[in-house]
Enzyme design. Sequence first.
Site, PDB file in Angstrom:
ATOM      1  N   SER A 197       2.617   1.053   7.801  1.00  0.00           N
ATOM      2  CA  SER A 197       3.312   2.104   7.031  1.00  0.00           C
ATOM      3  C   SER A 197       4.006   2.973   8.094  1.00  0.00           C
ATOM      4  CB  SER A 197       2.165   3.046   6.537  1.00  0.00           C
ATOM      5  OG  SER A 197       1.293   3.616   7.717  1.00  0.00           O
ATOM      6  N   TYR A 246      -2.932 -10.804   1.765  1.00  0.00           N
ATOM      7  CA  TYR A 246      -2.870  -9.581   2.559  1.00  0.00           C
ATOM      8  C   TYR A 246      -4.521  -9.017   2.646  1.00  0.00           C
ATOM      9  CZ  TYR A 246      -1.776  -4.193   2.545  1.00  0.00           C
ATOM     10  OH  TYR A 246      -1.311  -3.181   2.852  1.00  0.00           O
ATOM     11  N   VAL A 248       3.018  -5.396  10.179  1.00  0.00           N
ATOM     12  CA  VAL A 248       3.290  -4.733   9.072  1.00  0.00           C
ATOM     13  C   VAL A 248       2.867  -3.489   8.634  1.00  0.00           C
ATOM     14  CG1 VAL A 248       3.849  -5.013   6.383  1.00  0.00           C
ATOM     15  CG2 VAL A 248       3.792  -6.935   7.889  1.00  0.00           C
ATOM     16  N   LYS A 293      -1.419 -11.111   6.310  1.00  0.00           N
ATOM     17  CA  LYS A 293      -1.265  -9.616   6.639  1.00  0.00           C
ATOM     18  C   LYS A 293      -2.538  -9.055   6.909  1.00  0.00           C
ATOM     19  CE  LYS A 293       0.445  -5.161   4.984  1.00  0.00           C
ATOM     20  NZ  LYS A 293      -0.410  -4.426   5.903  1.00  0.00           N
ATOM     21  N   GLU A 310      -2.062   1.496  15.184  1.00  0.00           N
ATOM     22  CA  GLU A 310      -2.529   2.171  16.332  1.00  0.00           C
ATOM     23  C   GLU A 310      -3.023   1.033  17.196  1.00  0.00           C
ATOM     24  OE1 GLU A 310      -3.118   2.469  13.159  1.00  0.00           O
ATOM     25  OE2 GLU A 310      -5.137   3.274  12.689  1.00  0.00           O
ATOM     26  N   SER A 325      -4.973  -6.316   7.910  1.00  0.00           N
ATOM     27  CA  SER A 325      -4.962  -4.734   7.899  1.00  0.00           C
ATOM     28  C   SER A 325      -6.674  -4.377   8.096  1.00  0.00           C
ATOM     29  CB  SER A 325      -4.469  -3.951   6.599  1.00  0.00           C
ATOM     30  OG  SER A 325      -2.997  -4.103   6.654  1.00  0.00           O
ATOM     31  N   THR A 356       0.830  -0.937   0.015  1.00  0.00           N
ATOM     32  CA  THR A 356       0.034  -0.083  -0.009  1.00  0.00           C
ATOM     33  C   THR A 356       0.824   1.193   0.013  1.00  0.00           C
ATOM     34  OG1 THR A 356      -1.913  -1.213   1.380  1.00  0.00           O
ATOM     35  CG2 THR A 356      -1.686   1.017   1.343  1.00  0.00           C
TER      36      THR A 356
HETATM   37  C1  LIG Z   1      -4.790   1.605   5.007  1.00  0.00           C
HETATM   38  C2  LIG Z   1      -3.399   1.139   5.234  1.00  0.00           C
HETATM   39  O1  LIG Z   1      -2.571   2.252   4.790  1.00  0.00           O
HETATM   40  N1  LIG Z   1      -2.911   0.654   6.461  1.00  0.00           N
HETATM   41  C3  LIG Z   1      -1.561   0.413   6.812  1.00  0.00           C
HETATM   42  C4  LIG Z   1      -1.139  -0.923   6.643  1.00  0.00           C
HETATM   43  O2  LIG Z   1      -1.747  -1.680   6.146  1.00  0.00           O
HETATM   44  C5  LIG Z   1      -1.381   0.930   8.239  1.00  0.00           C
HETATM   45  O3  LIG Z   1      -0.117   0.902   8.479  1.00  0.00           O
HETATM   46  C6  LIG Z   1      -1.940   2.140   8.476  1.00  0.00           C
HETATM   47  O4  LIG Z   1      -1.351   3.122   7.518  1.00  0.00           O
HETATM   48  C7  LIG Z   1      -1.916   2.591   9.917  1.00  0.00           C
HETATM   49  O5  LIG Z   1      -2.212   1.688  10.875  1.00  0.00           O
HETATM   50  C8  LIG Z   1      -2.381   4.221  10.319  1.00  0.00           C
HETATM   51  O6  LIG Z   1      -3.758   3.999  10.126  1.00  0.00           O
HETATM   52  C1  LIG Z   2       3.150  -0.976   5.114  1.00  0.00           C
HETATM   53  C2  LIG Z   2       2.149  -1.718   4.602  1.00  0.00           C
HETATM   54  O1  LIG Z   2       1.366  -2.416   5.253  1.00  0.00           O
HETATM   55  C3  LIG Z   2       1.843  -1.694   3.076  1.00  0.00           C
HETATM   56  O2  LIG Z   2       2.458  -0.787   2.605  1.00  0.00           O
HETATM   57  O3  LIG Z   2       1.115  -2.367   2.721  1.00  0.00           O
END
Ligand SMILES: CC(=O)N[C@H](C=O)[C@@H](O)[C@H](O)[C@H](O)CO
Ligand SMILES: CC(=O)C(=O)O
EC number: 4.1.3.3
Length: 308
Positions: free
Chosen positions: A208, A133, A206, A163, A192, A165, A41
């Site tokens: 950002s 993912y 994993v 993964k 968070e 999310s 992402t």
């Molecule tokens: C939607 C998105 O980008 N999700 C990220 C990973 O998958 C997270 O790392 C979020 O950026 C992070 O949790 C902040 O909300």
């Molecule tokens: C960091 C992360 O989860 C992504 O870039 O997909």
Amino acid sequence: MNVMAGPLLSSSREINLSVIGRYVDYLVEEQGVKNIFVNGTTGEGLSLSISERRQVAEEWMTKGRNKLDQIVIHVGALSLKESQELARHAAEIGADGIAVIAPFFLKPWNKDVLINFLKEVAAAAPALPFYYYHIPALTGVKIRAEELLDGIQEKIPTFQGLKFSDTDLLDFGQCVDQNREQQFAFLFGVDEQLLSALVMGATGAVGSTYNYLGKKTNQMLEAFEQKDFSSALNHQFCIQRFINFVLKLGFGVSQTKAIMTLVSGIPMGPPRPPLQRASREFIDEAKARLESLDFLSSTDLKDGNLES
Ligand SMILES: CC(=O)N[C@H](C=O)[C@@H](O)[C@H](O)[C@H](O)CO
Ligand SMILES: CC(=O)C(=O)O
């Protein structure tokens, strides 16, 4: 415990391979991040051409060799053929694993249909660990992970983990609970809420924010492992204060890239359309917040590269 980051590397809308080597050193030395999730992402993998994705993956493999522990390459695409090509390529260049999102235009409508798609991608790299993912907010594919995992190893022998999310901790907890016999990796992707997921049995993360809060997150992981839950919670709350603040300002991949540039001093460039670069106001406010939370001293902040 693994923390993975998903950096993107482009400048003036073209991929900028030249910063990847420096960025590897930065992540290892400054953030304690030694596992990388490429072309996901944050890396705008789905906004890159197949040829660009191959080049980015190759550069990470070359520069990360002997420095990083694991490099997992995201090879998901709308076209099964492209996804298979990327999976084969990941195997050729020696990646440690591949990950795939659900196709998100013509969507799988149930678990079996999704597994059949994933299986065909996985089969193109039969020696590589395979990760699904799960990111329903972005793909729109809301098939529960817990359902998907039921019997998945019979269909996908290389299945290695998830993964995850999404904020549904019931779904996540049940993924862990129902697969206790397997040695799956349960990698959580909502930074968070990571501490709650650790309690539920997450084996890694994993996300950002580990690009710039990797060190802080590692401190939380360490406290959790030592069973020092009050310190772990303090670390999580501190991370939450920052994320909560930026979420209110409007937070996404563009803003992530601006913060990555600010904190690392390495120019991450603007994102590619349809994304647009973060505003100056966002950057100023985020910078002030990073300072006030003591994530960085002001002398560490390097925003000279933001306009480049
Ligand atoms: C939607 C998105 O980008 N999700 C990220 C990973 O998958 C997270 O790392 C979020 O950026 C992070 O949790 C902040 O909300
Ligand atoms: C960091 C992360 O989860 C992504 O870039 O997909």
